[in-house]
Design a protein around this motif. Structure first.
Motif, PDB file in Angstrom:
ATOM      1  N   UNK A 242       0.827  -1.206   0.000  1.00 40.96           N
ATOM      2  CA  UNK A 242       0.000   0.000   0.000  1.00 40.96           C
ATOM      3  C   UNK A 242       0.862   1.258   0.000  1.00 40.96           C
ATOM      4  N   UNK A 243       0.292   2.297  -0.580  1.00 39.59           N
ATOM      5  CA  UNK A 243       0.956   3.597  -0.590  1.00 39.59           C
ATOM      6  C   UNK A 243       0.392   4.433   0.569  1.00 39.59           C
ATOM      7  N   UNK A 244       1.273   4.835   1.474  1.00 42.58           N
ATOM      8  CA  UNK A 244       0.873   5.514   2.713  1.00 42.58           C
ATOM      9  C   UNK A 244       1.480   6.906   2.713  1.00 42.58           C
ATOM     10  N   UNK A 245       0.641   7.923   2.806  1.00 40.44           N
ATOM     11  CA  UNK A 245       1.164   9.279   2.625  1.00 40.44           C
ATOM     12  C   UNK A 245       0.779  10.183   3.792  1.00 40.44           C
ATOM     13  N   UNK A 246       1.772  10.827   4.386  1.00 35.08           N
ATOM     14  CA  UNK A 246       1.543  11.830   5.418  1.00 35.08           C
ATOM     15  C   UNK A 246       1.505  13.210   4.780  1.00 35.08           C
ATOM     16  N   UNK A 247       0.567  14.039   5.202  1.00 36.00           N
ATOM     17  CA  UNK A 247       0.442  15.382   4.608  1.00 36.00           C
ATOM     18  C   UNK A 247       0.304  16.460   5.673  1.00 36.00           C
ATOM     19  N   UNK A 248       0.649  17.677   5.246  1.00 36.59           N
ATOM     20  CA  UNK A 248       0.327  18.861   6.028  1.00 36.59           C
ATOM     21  C   UNK A 248      -0.988  19.389   5.440  1.00 36.59           C
ATOM     22  N   UNK A 249      -2.089  19.297   6.177  1.00 42.27           N
ATOM     23  CA  UNK A 249      -3.381  19.595   5.555  1.00 42.27           C
ATOM     24  C   UNK A 249      -3.512  21.028   5.042  1.00 42.27           C
ATOM     25  N   UNK A 250      -2.751  21.952   5.616  1.00 41.88           N
ATOM     26  CA  UNK A 250      -2.921  23.351   5.176  1.00 41.88           C
ATOM     27  C   UNK A 250      -2.327  23.561   3.788  1.00 41.88           C
ATOM     28  N   UNK A 251      -1.575  22.571   3.307  1.00 42.60           N
ATOM     29  CA  UNK A 251      -1.000  22.690   1.961  1.00 42.60           C
ATOM     30  C   UNK A 251      -1.997  22.292   0.873  1.00 42.60           C
ATOM     31  N   UNK A 252      -3.092  21.659   1.268  1.00 46.26           N
ATOM     32  CA  UNK A 252      -3.907  20.972   0.262  1.00 46.26           C
ATOM     33  C   UNK A 252      -4.904  21.859  -0.493  1.00 46.26           C
ATOM     34  N   UNK A 253      -4.906  23.136  -0.189  1.00 49.50           N
ATOM     35  CA  UNK A 253      -5.641  24.048  -1.059  1.00 49.50           C
ATOM     36  C   UNK A 253      -4.916  24.244  -2.380  1.00 49.50           C
ATOM     37  N   UNK A 254      -3.613  24.013  -2.355  1.00 50.08           N
ATOM     38  CA  UNK A 254      -2.814  24.210  -3.584  1.00 50.08           C
ATOM     39  C   UNK A 254      -2.064  22.953  -4.036  1.00 50.08           C
ATOM     40  N   UNK A 255      -1.703  22.084  -3.090  1.00 46.97           N
ATOM     41  CA  UNK A 255      -0.940  20.884  -3.475  1.00 46.97           C
ATOM     42  C   UNK A 255      -1.875  19.764  -3.907  1.00 46.97           C
ATOM     43  N   UNK A 256      -1.379  18.924  -4.802  1.00 44.82           N
ATOM     44  CA  UNK A 256      -2.152  17.771  -5.270  1.00 44.82           C
ATOM     45  C   UNK A 256      -2.491  16.865  -4.089  1.00 44.82           C
ATOM     46  N   UNK A 257      -3.650  16.243  -4.145  1.00 48.07           N
ATOM     47  CA  UNK A 257      -4.052  15.371  -3.043  1.00 48.07           C
ATOM     48  C   UNK A 257      -3.362  14.013  -3.187  1.00 48.07           C
ATOM     49  N   UNK A 258      -3.038  13.370  -2.075  1.00 47.31           N
ATOM     50  CA  UNK A 258      -2.336  12.080  -2.161  1.00 47.31           C
ATOM     51  C   UNK A 258      -3.033  11.028  -3.034  1.00 47.31           C
ATOM     52  N   UNK A 259      -4.363  10.907  -3.003  1.00 39.93           N
ATOM     53  CA  UNK A 259      -4.958   9.887  -3.885  1.00 39.93           C
ATOM     54  C   UNK A 259      -4.678  10.179  -5.364  1.00 39.93           C
ATOM     55  N   UNK A 260      -4.433  11.447  -5.723  1.00 39.11           N
ATOM     56  CA  UNK A 260      -4.156  11.750  -7.129  1.00 39.11           C
ATOM     57  C   UNK A 260      -2.818  11.165  -7.566  1.00 39.11           C
ATOM     58  N   UNK A 261      -1.960  10.793  -6.618  1.00 42.89           N
ATOM     59  CA  UNK A 261      -0.737  10.079  -6.992  1.00 42.89           C
ATOM     60  C   UNK A 261      -0.664   8.709  -6.315  1.00 42.89           C
ATOM     61  N   UNK A 262      -1.844   8.151  -6.049  1.00 44.54           N
ATOM     62  CA  UNK A 262      -1.893   6.727  -5.728  1.00 44.54           C
ATOM     63  C   UNK A 262      -1.984   6.330  -4.269  1.00 44.54           C
ATOM     64  N   UNK A 263      -2.177   7.304  -3.347  1.00 45.41           N
ATOM     65  CA  UNK A 263      -2.189   6.948  -1.925  1.00 45.41           C
ATOM     66  C   UNK A 263      -3.391   6.074  -1.568  1.00 45.41           C
ATOM     67  N   UNK A 264      -3.157   5.107  -0.690  1.00 47.19           N
ATOM     68  CA  UNK A 264      -4.238   4.264  -0.169  1.00 47.19           C
ATOM     69  C   UNK A 264      -4.681   4.710   1.223  1.00 47.19           C
ATOM     70  N   UNK A 265      -3.720   5.144   2.025  1.00 49.70           N
ATOM     71  CA  UNK A 265      -4.052   5.692   3.350  1.00 49.70           C
ATOM     72  C   UNK A 265      -3.308   7.022   3.481  1.00 49.70           C
ATOM     73  N   UNK A 266      -4.040   8.031   3.929  1.00 50.14           N
ATOM     74  CA  UNK A 266      -3.449   9.357   4.136  1.00 50.14           C
ATOM     75  C   UNK A 266      -3.489   9.644   5.634  1.00 50.14           C
ATOM     76  N   UNK A 267      -2.453  10.297   6.138  1.00 47.95           N
ATOM     77  CA  UNK A 267      -2.496  10.716   7.543  1.00 47.95           C
ATOM     78  C   UNK A 267      -1.831  12.078   7.669  1.00 47.95           C
ATOM     79  N   UNK A 268      -1.934  12.666   8.848  1.00 46.92           N
ATOM     80  CA  UNK A 268      -1.312  13.972   9.043  1.00 46.92           C
ATOM     81  C   UNK A 268      -1.720  14.585  10.364  1.00 46.92           C
ATOM     82  N   UNK A 269      -1.360  15.852  10.526  1.00 46.60           N
ATOM     83  CA  UNK A 269      -1.623  16.557  11.783  1.00 46.60           C
ATOM     84  C   UNK A 269      -2.590  17.707  11.531  1.00 46.60           C
ATOM     85  N   UNK A 270      -3.598  17.836  12.395  1.00 47.36           N
ATOM     86  CA  UNK A 270      -4.599  18.886  12.242  1.00 47.36           C
ATOM     87  C   UNK A 270      -4.151  20.229  12.801  1.00 47.36           C
ATOM     88  N   UNK A 271      -3.038  20.245  13.549  1.00 47.24           N
ATOM     89  CA  UNK A 271      -2.670  21.465  14.271  1.00 47.24           C
ATOM     90  C   UNK A 271      -2.634  22.722  13.390  1.00 47.24           C
TER      91      UNK A 271
END
Lengths: 463, 522
Positions: A242-271
C-alpha cells in the motif's frame, strides 16, 4: 488528618452537610470511609504539598507570574516549525472550542451530546474533501500516532510485516512509530537522493513480497515536496503493498491530493488548521481512506456515522462498526486501542475549514508558498548561506545551511534571539550530514517586513 | 389585597426539561456559493512579483480541483457551531454524576483562562524563553511524586490509554535491558479495556484474573495460578470499575515481585484516594493518573488530555525523553537520564499537552495537601451516600455487597430485576434519563454484570444535586412499572429521537462523511 473545609470547588466540604450525609449512611466520621483500604496502606500525614492559595486572585497572580517568565511567538518573530507550526488562528476557532459545552463534554451518547457527534462528523466530512478520501477518523494523538497506526493498518490489511520509510523522516516521529509498531511491523529505511526525495533505485531494491507499504510525506520533514509520488505508489502497488502518505493539511488548497498520486491511506496533523501551538499540545492526528470495508474495518479509532431517527427529517449519529475498537466486545482483540485522544482539536479543525472555505484554503496555500519562497530567496543572497540545497520545490519549510559562515546554528540562533527572533530548528544533531543547518518555517503570518527583519538579523549574525 | 399563589417550583425532578434542539442541518447544506467566513492574508505585491508561488510546483503536484468545502459567512459558521455546542450536555451545564470511571469533576474557569497563556509557545523555543512553563512541568512532577510515592513523572502521554501504553513500553524496555523473555500482562476483568489492549501493542499477551462471585475481586489463589516466569507485569485499577477496592493489593504486588514481575497501577479511579493511600505503599513500580479526570482539566469531548506516568527510581531511565530538570538556577529539557539502548524513546510528540499540565498544576495549588484529602473524602462520601440512596430504589441492586457496603470512587449498579419484571433495559433508562437533563454510562463491553449502570459523583456535586439525581432515577424506575412504554421509546425531550443504528455495521449503509452519505443515499 484535616481536610480543607468549605472549599469553593467542593460543595459538600461544608462540615454541617458532611455530618448530615454521614449520618444518613450510618457513619460518624470521614475516617470511617475507605474501610477497605488497610490501615498499613493509609497515609498518616498530610501530603507535603504547597499550602493552598487563600484565594482565586492569589492563584491567578502566582500562575501569571510564572507565565510572565515565558516569552512567546506573539512577542517575538518566530521561524520554528518542525512538526508544530505557527499559522493564523481565526477568532471563531477559539470562540467555539472554549465553549463550556464542548470543553466539558466527554463520552456521552448522541442523545445528550448530539452536537459532539455532528461536529466531529462534519470535521471528518471536510477533511475527507481536503485530502480527497472518503473515511476520516475521530482524531488520534498526533501525526506520529496517525503514521504509526497507518503502518499497522497496512500490516493488517496486507498480512505483511515491513513498512518502508524515508531516511529523512522526523527522528522523534520515527521513535514514536517504532515504539508503537515494533511488535508487528519492521521499518526499513529507504535512502533519499540529493534532492531530499526518495531514491527510487534504492526503493526498488527494498520493496519485496514482505512490503506492507511505503510511507512518505508531502511535504517531507525537511520541507521538500516529493515529486515522484505516483512512481512510488506504482512500485509498491505492483508488489502488492500500500501507498501511505503523510500530509500537512494546510497545503492541500494548492498541493495535489495524495490519492491523485496513488495513496491508499493518508495521515497527518490537524494542528495547522486553527489550533494554537500550545507548546506542542495542539497536535492532533488523522487518518483517511477510501470507503472500502477492508480499510474501514482496520481503523482503531471511533468513526461517527450519520443515521435516521424515528422522527422523519431528523439527523442522528452513531458509532460505525463499534466492535472494531477496543471499546467493543473484543477488547484487546479489537484493532489496536482507543481512548481519550484529541477530539476538541478535531472540532476546531472543522470550524477552521468551514470558516476558510475553498477560497480561503486556496489563498492560504498560495500565500504560504510565496512568503516561504521569498524568504528563501532573500536569505540565499547572504554570503555563506546555502538555502534549500536540495533544490527541490518546498511548501513552507526549507533548510538553511550556515556551514559556510563559520558559525554554528546555535550561535546564530542566540544572536537572533537577542533581537527577538526565533531562528529555525537546529538540525545539526539530528542530521549531522547537513552540517550547520537549520529548518526554517515561513507561513501566512509573516509579512514582507518580518522577512526583511529576519534577513538583516541573519546578515548581522553571520557577519 | 388579593392573595396570589406563588408559582410552585419545588419539584426535584425536572419534568419540563427539554434539551436544546436546533434542527440544524449538516454544514454542507448551509453553503451558499460566494460566501466567505474570513479573509486571508496575501503575500505583498513585491513578494508576489519576485516568486512563482504555485507556479513553482512540480508537474502533477498542483491541486486540480477546488476543495469541496462549504461556503458560509462568518456569522453563519459561528451560529452553526454555537447551536451544536448547545446540543452537548457537558459537565459545565449538567449534574455530571452519570459517567462513572470518567471523573467528570468541575474544571475551574480560572485555570482555563490561565491555560490560554501558553497558546503561542512553540515547543522548540530556547529553554531560556520558557522558564515559567518548564517550572510548571518540574513542580507538577514533584507534586505527582508526592501524591503517588513514585520518583519521576512524564507528561508525554496524551491520554489515559496512552499512559497505559507508556507503562507497558517501560515494562518491555526494563525486561529487554535485563535480557528476560517475559511476555504476559496480568489484569482484571473490571480494569479498563486499555489495560489489556494497549500492552498488546508492545507485544504482550493478556492473562485475565476472574473475579470471585462474592467479592468481585480476584482471589490470591487466582493470582498465584496466573503468575509464572512469563509474567512481565500486573496492570490493574484499584478500585476497579465496580468501585470495589482490593484490600489485598499489597499481597498481590509482593507475590508478583517475588516472581520477578513488575506492578503497574492504572489510577484512573484515583480521585477517591488522594492523600489517603498511594501507589508506592501498595507496592507498585509504575502508575499513571489522568490529569483530565482526577486533576480537573476538562475532557474536551475526548481530549486533548494527559496520562501522567510515574515510575520508581530504577525505571526512570526507560521513560520517554525529555523530562524537565533543574540545575539550581535554570530549568532545562533533560535527555541525559534516558537509557540510549533500551529506553522507550518517545510516546507522543514534544512534551505532551502543556495546557493540561498547567491546569493540573493550578488545581493542585488551589487545594494543597489538605484540599486533595478533602477531595478524596468528599468524593467517597458522595459516592457512598449516592450508593445507599440508589439501593433504596426498588429494582436497583449492586453485586459484591456481601459484607461490603462501601465503595470508593464509583459504583456499578445492576437493574436486572427491573429488566426481568418490565422488559425495560439499562439502555432504555439511559435514554430516558436524558429527558430530565441527566445522563449515565452503562459499562464497558462486554457487560460482565447484567443491565449495568456506573455512577461516579466525584467531589463536585452538592447534596442537592445528588438528591435530584436520585429523585429522577426513582421517578424513572417508577415509570418502568407504571408506564414502561414511555421509557422504552425514550428519549422524548432530547435533541433527537431514537436513532436507527441498523446501518452502522453495514458497509452498504454506513456513512462516516457527508460525501459517503450523498453517494449512498439518493
Amino acid at each position: 488528618m484535616k481536610g480543607f473545609d468549605n472549599h469553593p470547588y467542593i460543595p459538600n466540604s461544608a462540615p454541617e452537610i458532611q455530618a448530615e450525609m454521614l449520618r444518613e449512611i450510618g457513619l460518624t466520621s470521614l475516617e470511617e470511609l475507605h474501610k477497605n483500604v488497610p490501615d498499613a496502606l493509609k497515609l498518616k500525614d498530610t501530603m507535603h504539598l504547597p499550602k493552598a492559595f487563600g484565594s482565586e486572585y492569589e492563584l491567578r497572580r502566582h500562575v501569571e507570574g510564572l507565565l510572565g517568565k515565558n516569552t512567546d511567538c506573539k512577542k517575538n518573530l518566530n521561524f520554528l516549525g518542525a512538526g508544530c507550526w505557527q499559522h493564523y488562528v481565526p477568532a471563531l476557532c477559539d470562540e467555539v472550542n472554549s465553549r463550556g459545552e464542548f470543553l466539558t463534554g466527554y463520552g456521552g451518547e448522541p442523545y445528550n451530546e448530539l452536537g459532539r457527534f455532528q461536529s466531529l462528523f462534519e470535521y471528518a466530512s471536510m477533511v475527507a474533501e481536503l485530502v480527497d478520501m472518503e473515511v476520516v477518523n475521530v482524531p488520534t494523538m498526533d501525526w506520529a500516532q496517525a503514521a504509526a497506526t497507518t503502518a499497522r493498518m497496512a500490516q493488517r490489511i496486507t498480512g505483511r510485516t515491513e513498512v518502508i520509510v524515508p531516511e529523512l523522516i522526523d527522528p522523534e516521529k520515527f521513535a514514536i512509530m517504532d515504539n508503537y509498531c515494533r511488535a508487528s511491523v519492521r521499518f526499513i529505511r529507504v535512502k533519499c537522493n540529493d534532492k531530499g526525495q526518495i531514491d527510487l533505485d534504492d526503493l526498488k531494491s527494498k520493496i519485496n513480497s514482505n512490503t506492507a507499504g511505503v510511507y512518505f510525506e508531502n511535504p517531507g520533514y525537511l520541507g521538500v515536496i516529493e515529486e515522484h509520488g505516483q512512481e512510488i505508489s506504482d512500485l509498491v502497488h505492483a508488489a502488492g503493498g500500500l501507498s501511505l502518505v503523510g500530509v500537512d493539511p494546510i497545503s492541500l488548497g494548492v498541493l495535489a491530493t495524495p490519492p491523485s498520486y496513488g495513496a491508499d491511506i493518508v495521515c497527518g496533523d490537524l494542528q495547522p488548521l486553527g489550533i494554537h501551538m500550545n507548546y506542542g499540545g495542539g497536535q492532533s492526528g488523522f487518518m483517511a481512506t477510501r470507503d472500502e470495508e477492508k480499510f474501514v474495518m482496520e481503523f482503531p479509532s471511533r468513526l461517527f456515522g450519520i443515521a435516521p431517527t424515528s422522527q422523519p427529517g431528523e439527523y442522528g449519529f452513531g458509532d460505525v462498526a463499534y466492535d472494531r475498537t477496543s471499546f467493543g466486545h473484543h477488547r484487546e482483540h479489537g484493532k489496536e486501542y482507543v481512548g481519550t485522544q484529541s477530539a476538541l482539536w478535531g472540532i476546531t479543525a472543522g470550524v477552521y475549514l468551514a470558516t476558510m472555505g475553498p477560497k480561503g484554503m486556496e489563498e492560504v496555500g498560495e500565500t504560504i508558498l510565496r512568503n516561504a519562497q521569498y524568504a528563501a530567496k532573500r536569505l540565499a543572497e547572504l554570503p555563506g548561506l546555502r538555502v534549500n540545497g536540495f533544490g527541490s520545490c518546498f511548501f513552507k519549510e526549507f533548510v538553511v545551511d550556515f556551514s559556510g559562515t563559520g558559525k554554528t546554528v546555535a550561535e546564530i540562533n542566540q544572536a537572533l534571539l537577542a533581537q527577538g527572533i526565533f531562528g529555525g530548528k537546529d538540525l545539526s544533531d539530528e542530521f549531522p550530514q547537513f552540517g550547520q543547518s537549520a529548518l526554517y518555517c515561513v507561513t501566512e503570518i509573516h509579512t514582507q517586513d518580518d522577512i526583511e527583519r529576519l534577513v538583516s538579523a541573519v546578515a548581522q549574525a553571520t557577519r | 389585597m388579593s392573595i396570589v399563589n406563588r408559582i410552585d417550583r419545588s419539584a426535584k425532578v425536572r419534568a419540563h426539561f427539554h434539551q436544546a434542539k436546533w434542527d440544524e442541518p449538516v454544514i454542507y447544506e448551509l453553503s451558499t456559493p460566494g460566501e466567505r467566513g474570513i479573509l486571508v492574508p496575501q503575500a505583498s505585491e513585491e513578494v508576489s512579483s519576485q516568486v512563482e508561488g504555485t507556479g513553482a510546483l512540480p508537474a502533477g503536484m498542483k491541486r486540480k480541483n477546488r476543495v469541496n468545502l462549504p461556503e458560509l459567512s462568518q456569522n453563519r459558521v459561528l451560529r452553526h457551531y454555537l447551536r451544536l455546542s448547545q446540543q452537548v450536555l457537558g459537565a459545565d451545564v449538567n449534574i455530571e454524576i452519570g459517567q462513572g470511571t470518567c471523573t467528570m469533576k468541575y474544571s475551574p474557569k480560572v485555570n482555563e483562562q490561565l491555560a490560554r497563556g501558553v497558546q503561542e509557545l512553540h515547543p522548540l523555543q530556547d529553554p531560556s524563553t520558557v522558564q515559567g512553563m518548564l517550572e510548571i512541568y518540574y513542580q507538577t512532577d514533584k507534586y505527582m511524586c508526592e501524591i503517588s510515592g513514585m520518583d519521576r513523572f512524564t507528561f508525554q502521554p496524551g491520554g489515559g490509554s496512552q499512559g497505559i501504553l507508556a507503562m507497558a513500553s517501560v515494562i518491555r524496555a526494563y525486561f529487554e535491558s535485563r535480557g528476560e523473555q517475559r511476555d504476559e500482562i496480568i489484569t482484571t476483568l473490571y480494569s479498563h479495556p486499555s489495560d489489556a489492549a494497549a500492552p498488546v501493542m508492545n507485544g504482550f499477551k493478556v492473562v485475565y484474573l476472574q473475579p470471585d462471585p462474592t467479592t468481585g475481586l480476584p482471589s490470591m489463589e487466582t493470582l498465584k495460578a496466573a503468575v509464572s516466569e512469563r509474567t512481565a507485569a500486573y496492570i490493574v485499577a484499584n478500585p476497579e470499575d465496580t468501585g470495589v477496592y482490593n484490600g489485598q493489593v499489597q499481597a498481590f504486588t509482593s507475590y508478583v515481585h517475588e516472581h520477578g514481575g513488575l506492578c503497574a497501577y492504572d489510577q484512573a479511579n484515583a480521585n477517591g484516594l488522594l492523600g489517603v493511600t498511594r501507589a508506592r505503599e501498595a507496592g507498585f513500580d509504575l502508575c499513571f493518573f489522568n490529569l483530565h479526570k482526577t486533576f480537573s482539566s476538562p475532557h474536551g469531548c475526548g481530549g486533548p488530555a494527559c496520562g501522567a506516568t510515574g515510575v520508581s527510581k530504577e525505571l526512570v531511565q526507560f521513560l520517554p525523553a525529555p523530562l524537565v530538570g533543574f540545575d539550581g538556577e535554570r530549568y532545562f529539557l533533560d535527555y541525559a537520564f534516558a537509557n540510549k539502548e533500551f529506553g522507550v524513546g518517545k510516546i507522543r510528540s514534544f512534551y505532551g499537552v502543556a495546557p493540561v499540565v498547567l491546569r493540573a498544576y493550578a488545581w493542585i495549588r488551589s487545594l494543597g495537601g489538605e484540599g486533595l484529602y478533602q477531595v478524596a473524602k468528599t468524593a467517597v462520601l458522595n459516592n457512598n451516600y449516592l450508593f445507599q440512596k440508589m439501593l433504596e430504589i426498588p429494582g436497583i441492586d449492586a453485586y459484591y455487597r456481601d459484607g461490603n457496603n462501601q465503595r470508593v470512587e464509583q459504583a456499578r449498579y445492576t437493574m436486572e430485576k427491573v429488566y426481568e419484571e418490565t422488559g425495560v433495559s439499562t439502555g432504555d433508562i439511559q435514554r430516558r434519563a436524558m429527558d430530565f437533563g441527566l445522563h449515565y454510562w452503562t459499562s464497558h463491553h462486554p457487560y460482565y454484570l447484567p443491565e449495568p449502570i456506573t455512577l461516579e459523583p466525584t467531589e463536585t456535586p452538592s447534596k442537592a444535586d445528588i438528591d435530584e439525581y436520585v429523585e429522577t432515577m426513582k421517578y424513572i424506575f417508577k415509570e418502568c412499572h407504571e408506564n414502561p412504554e414511555v421509557v422504552k421509546t425514550a428519549p422524548h425531550r432530547s435533541t433527537v429521537h431514537q436513532i436507527d443504528e441498523s446501518g452502522m455495521d453495514d458497509p452498504a449503509k454506513w456513512a462516516v462523511t457527508w460525501k459517503m452519505y450523498l453517494k449512498k443515499y439518493q
